[in-house]
Design an enzyme around this catalytic site. Structure first.
Site, PDB file in Angstrom:
ATOM      1  N   THR A  14       0.657  -1.375  -0.088  1.00 15.02           N
ATOM      2  CA  THR A  14      -0.042  -0.144  -0.252  1.00 15.02           C
ATOM      3  C   THR A  14       1.131   1.361   0.025  1.00 15.02           C
ATOM      4  O   THR A  14       0.588   2.039  -0.400  1.00 15.02           O
ATOM      5  CB  THR A  14      -0.601  -0.407   1.186  1.00 15.02           C
ATOM      6  N   ILE A 138      -0.577  13.019   8.982  1.00 10.79           N
ATOM      7  CA  ILE A 138      -0.358  14.046   9.998  1.00 10.79           C
ATOM      8  C   ILE A 138       0.855  14.803   9.713  1.00 10.79           C
ATOM      9  O   ILE A 138       1.660  13.614  10.089  1.00 10.79           O
ATOM     10  CB  ILE A 138      -1.292  14.141  10.519  1.00 10.79           C
ATOM     11  N   GLY A 189     -10.703  -4.604   5.269  1.00  7.78           N
ATOM     12  CA  GLY A 189      -9.441  -4.834   4.988  1.00  7.78           C
ATOM     13  C   GLY A 189      -8.559  -3.636   5.888  1.00  7.78           C
ATOM     14  O   GLY A 189      -7.709  -2.753   5.577  1.00  7.78           O
ATOM     15  N   ASP A 203      -0.148  -0.849  18.127  1.00  6.19           N
ATOM     16  CA  ASP A 203      -0.120  -0.083  17.317  1.00  6.19           C
ATOM     17  C   ASP A 203      -0.084   1.331  17.223  1.00  6.19           C
ATOM     18  O   ASP A 203       0.698   1.770  16.881  1.00  6.19           O
ATOM     19  CB  ASP A 203      -1.219  -0.370  15.965  1.00  6.19           C
ATOM     20  N   LYS A 207       3.410   4.658  18.439  1.00  6.64           N
ATOM     21  CA  LYS A 207       2.638   5.826  17.816  1.00  6.64           C
ATOM     22  C   LYS A 207       3.318   6.717  18.963  1.00  6.64           C
ATOM     23  O   LYS A 207       3.636   7.361  18.942  1.00  6.64           O
ATOM     24  CB  LYS A 207       2.106   5.595  17.618  1.00  6.64           C
TER      25      LYS A 207
END
Ligand code: NAP
Ligand code: HSE
Length: 428
Positions: A14, A138, A189, A203, A207
């Site tokens: 991706t 961002i 997905g 995840d 961050k």
């Protein structure tokens, strides 16, 4: 002509293909902005025969990302494979060892190995850039390391996993439960290959650890992030929170307190009218507070081909322009060991209890809270047709230790059905 900046891109999924497309589409624009051509020399992925919807014929192909990372004809190794071990780590180390700068979108790799990699890079004057690793499109890393560099940062917080925010906001909008929305995300997905990375808060925790390092000048410390996912959020909690003027968010908060550096990524209630409360769907939001700026709110797409590739390009263009900033905003060797806070600051909490509807049950419940030193601020018992009464409580401020004590006490009353749900109410 000025020397081109030559890229080796490992990972053509991706994000990788998004980067290839931007470089092909905007070659002239990128050269105009940096004063030099930005070119792809070689690429790598597992399957050379896969149709990726864009021609790769102009680029050398390497099946082994380490071979790509160590080629003499690249200046920057762009790591877009993912994973904190294996190929991503080996190739990043190999790239640094052979004098390349590195651009990556890989938060897991940096949250876990960022300190060692940054020291390796900086020892030789190389840079590692990772704008895409936190909140996708961002520009939050740039905001912290550059735009807000003159501030003492007091708090960084935000919603940094779009999948969780999608699930939580769709639960409220459609009345569907967590499991149904999890399945929908799988079909759309939206989920990482290991869905626990999303719904378990991992995840987003990666961050937060990266933001905390830059904000507070500490080594990235993912193991210090208190993590809790959204799996146990019930539709009742979403509804009750809304009734009381709140929304439930998987919220990351990093702040220095008198107790140390507090880092947590947990479901919290936030006022429905606040910018974080208003955040819908897969969008991300990061709020940064500093002594001079007071508060900055950044909102935008946290994932997807275009937004994430846009952030990768920002890092590549900085390198092309000669901008060289230490990985975590200051030399890696000067980062402190984070003084991990064992407990968060006291906060009001939302509690949902299922109480046996019989004389004295409410008194026992109130006594268990009182014994733990917890004072009730608001309480509501909902109408019900069974022998179990749903009771909601908003507490006055209490610590997590007091809350644990109260839950143990409540479970021992003999009038509870199941274990109480308790969620922190975040002050914004
Ligand atoms: P992806 O679509 O799964 O693509 C991964 C790519 O890496 C694939 O092209 C795969 O090759 C290649 N690859 C994996 N292991 C490899 C190996 N051992 N050797 C060579 N190539 C290998 O992943 P993605 O969504 O683009 O994510 C890439 C990175 O960006 C991850 O670190 C992710 O966390 C981060 N990120 C992604 C997003 C997002 O919205 N997707 C947002 C922010 C950050 P094949 O195609 O041949 O299988
Ligand atoms: N899985 C992440 C999310 C995107 O849902 O926000 C990549 O960071």
């Amino acid at each position: 002509m000025t020397e081109p900046l030559r890229l080796g891109i490992a990972g053509l999924g991706t994000v990788g293909i998004g980067v290839v497309k931007i470089i092909r589409r905007h070659a002239a624009l990128l050269e105009a902005r940096t004063g030099r051509p930005v070119v792809i020399t070689a690429v790598s992925a597992r399957d050379a025969s896969k149709d990726r919807g864009v021609s790769l014929a102009d680029y050398a192909w390497e099946t082994d990302p380490v071979a790509l990372a160590t080629r003499d004809d690249i200046d920057v190794f762009v790591e877009l494979m993912g994973g904190h071990e294996g190929a991503a780590k080996a190739a990043t180390e190999a790239a640094l060892a052979t004098g390349k700068d590195v651009v990556t979108a890989n938060k897991a790799l940096l949250a876990i190995h960022g300190q060692a990699l940054a020291e390796q890079a900086e020892a030789r004057g190389q840079v590692i850039r990772f704008e895409a690793a936190v909140a996708g499109g961002i520009p939050v890393i740039k905001s912290l390391t550059e735009g807000l560099a003159g501030n003492e940062i007091t708090r960084v917080m935000g919603v940094m996993n779009g999948t969780c925010n999608y699930i939580l906001t769709q639960m409220e909008a459609t009345g569907r439960g967590y499991n149904a929305l999890f399945e929908e995300c799988a079909q759309l997905g939206y989920l990482e290959a290991d869905p626990l990375l999303d719904v378990g808060g991992i995840d987003a925790g990666h961050k937060l650890a990266l933001l905390a390092s830059i904000a507070f000048g500490t080594k990235p410390a993912f193991d210090d992030v208190k993590l809790e996912g959204i799996q146990r959020i019930a539709i009742e909690d979403i509804r009750h929170a809304a009734d009381m003027g709140y929304r439930i968010k998987l919220l990351g908060v990093a702040q220095r307190t008198g107790r140390g550096l507090e880092q947590r990524m947990t479901p919290c209630l936030v006022p429905a009218s606040s910018p974080l409360g208003q955040l819908e769907g897969g969008t991300n939001m990061v709020v940064i507070e500093g002594d001079s700026i007071e508060q900055v709110v950044l909102r935008g797409p946290g994932a997807g081909e275009g937004p994430t590739a846009s952030a990768v390009m920002a890092d590549i263009l900085d390198i092309a322009r000669g901008l060289r900033i230490a990985t975590f905003g200051q030399p890696a060797t000067s980062l402190e060991e984070p003084p991990s806070a064992q407990a968060g600051l006291p906060a009001a909490h939302y509690m949902r209890l299922a109480l046996q509807d019989k004389p004295g049950a409410l008194a026992k419940m109130a006594a268990a809270l009182g014994d733990a030193g917890i004072s009730i601020h608001r309480m509501r018992q909902y109408d019900h047709n069974s022998s179990i009464a749903p009771v909601l409580i908003v507490t006055h401020k209490c610590t997590s230790a007091m809350l644990e004590h109260a839950i143990d006490g409540l479970n021992a009353t003999g009038v509870m059905e199941g274990t109480p749900v308790a969620l922190r109410i975040e002050e914004l």
